[in-house]
Design an enzyme around this catalytic site. Structure first.
Site, PDB file in Angstrom:
ATOM      1  N   HIS A 211       0.838  -1.187   0.000  1.00 25.91           N
ATOM      2  CA  HIS A 211       0.000   0.000   0.000  1.00 25.91           C
ATOM      3  C   HIS A 211       0.880   1.245   0.000  1.00 25.91           C
ATOM      4  O   HIS A 211       2.085   1.162   0.168  1.00 25.91           O
ATOM      5  CB  HIS A 211      -0.946   0.014   1.210  1.00 25.91           C
ATOM      6  N   ALA A 212       0.237   2.375  -0.176  1.00 24.13           N
ATOM      7  CA  ALA A 212       0.868   3.688  -0.047  1.00 24.13           C
ATOM      8  C   ALA A 212      -0.046   4.537   0.819  1.00 24.13           C
ATOM      9  O   ALA A 212      -1.153   4.121   1.166  1.00 24.13           O
ATOM     10  CB  ALA A 212       1.062   4.328  -1.418  1.00 24.13           C
TER      11      ALA A 212
END
Length: 135
Positions: free
Chosen positions: A49-50
């Site tokens: 994820h970011a």
């Protein structure tokens, strides 16, 4: 420019042992609003994820692991294996964690409180967020 920003964390030691001290806005460029640890990681990968806004400093308190950072153009790997080396991860950087040793403990200092809406958990949505930022 490299995505890998390793910070050398100050170590203080004497005959009794060593101590690493981290101070917000002195050793890292943000106020710390959340701290968490990952452990008992097994063979599963983590991250994937970011974050839209959140910044983090990650370091291995014990053991080692491999981080992959991706800004949508470049992917870089780094192995963390010491409590004196912190990996600074900015916003809009995709992160993955792999290859944990059995004794791996990762501590993460975060610039924001947990907020699900800050997460980009789909790679295509991450790329769209980067494009909209640069447009």
């Amino acid at each position: 420019m490299s995505l890998i920003q390793l910070l050398e964390l100050p170590i203080f030691g004497d005959g009794r042992g060593d101590l690493v001290s981290i101070e917000a806005e002195k050793h890292i460029p943000f106020q710390i609003k959340r701290v968490y640890c990952l452990f008992n990681l097994g063979e599963h990968s983590r991250g994937m994820h970011a974050h839209r806004q959140l910044q983090q400093l990650a370091f291995c308190v014990h053991g080692s692991c491999r981080f992959v950072l991706d800004d949508g153009v470049t992917r870089e790997d780094v192995v963390l294996s010491a409590p004196t080396k912190g990996l600074l991860i900015g916003n809009l950087i995709w992160r993955e964690m792999h290859d944990f040793t059995d004794d791996c403990v990762i501590m993460v200092l975060a610039s924001e409180y947990f907020m699900e809406s800050d997460y980009l958990r789909d790679y295509a949505a991450f790329i769209d967020a980067i494009r909209s930022k640069t447009a």
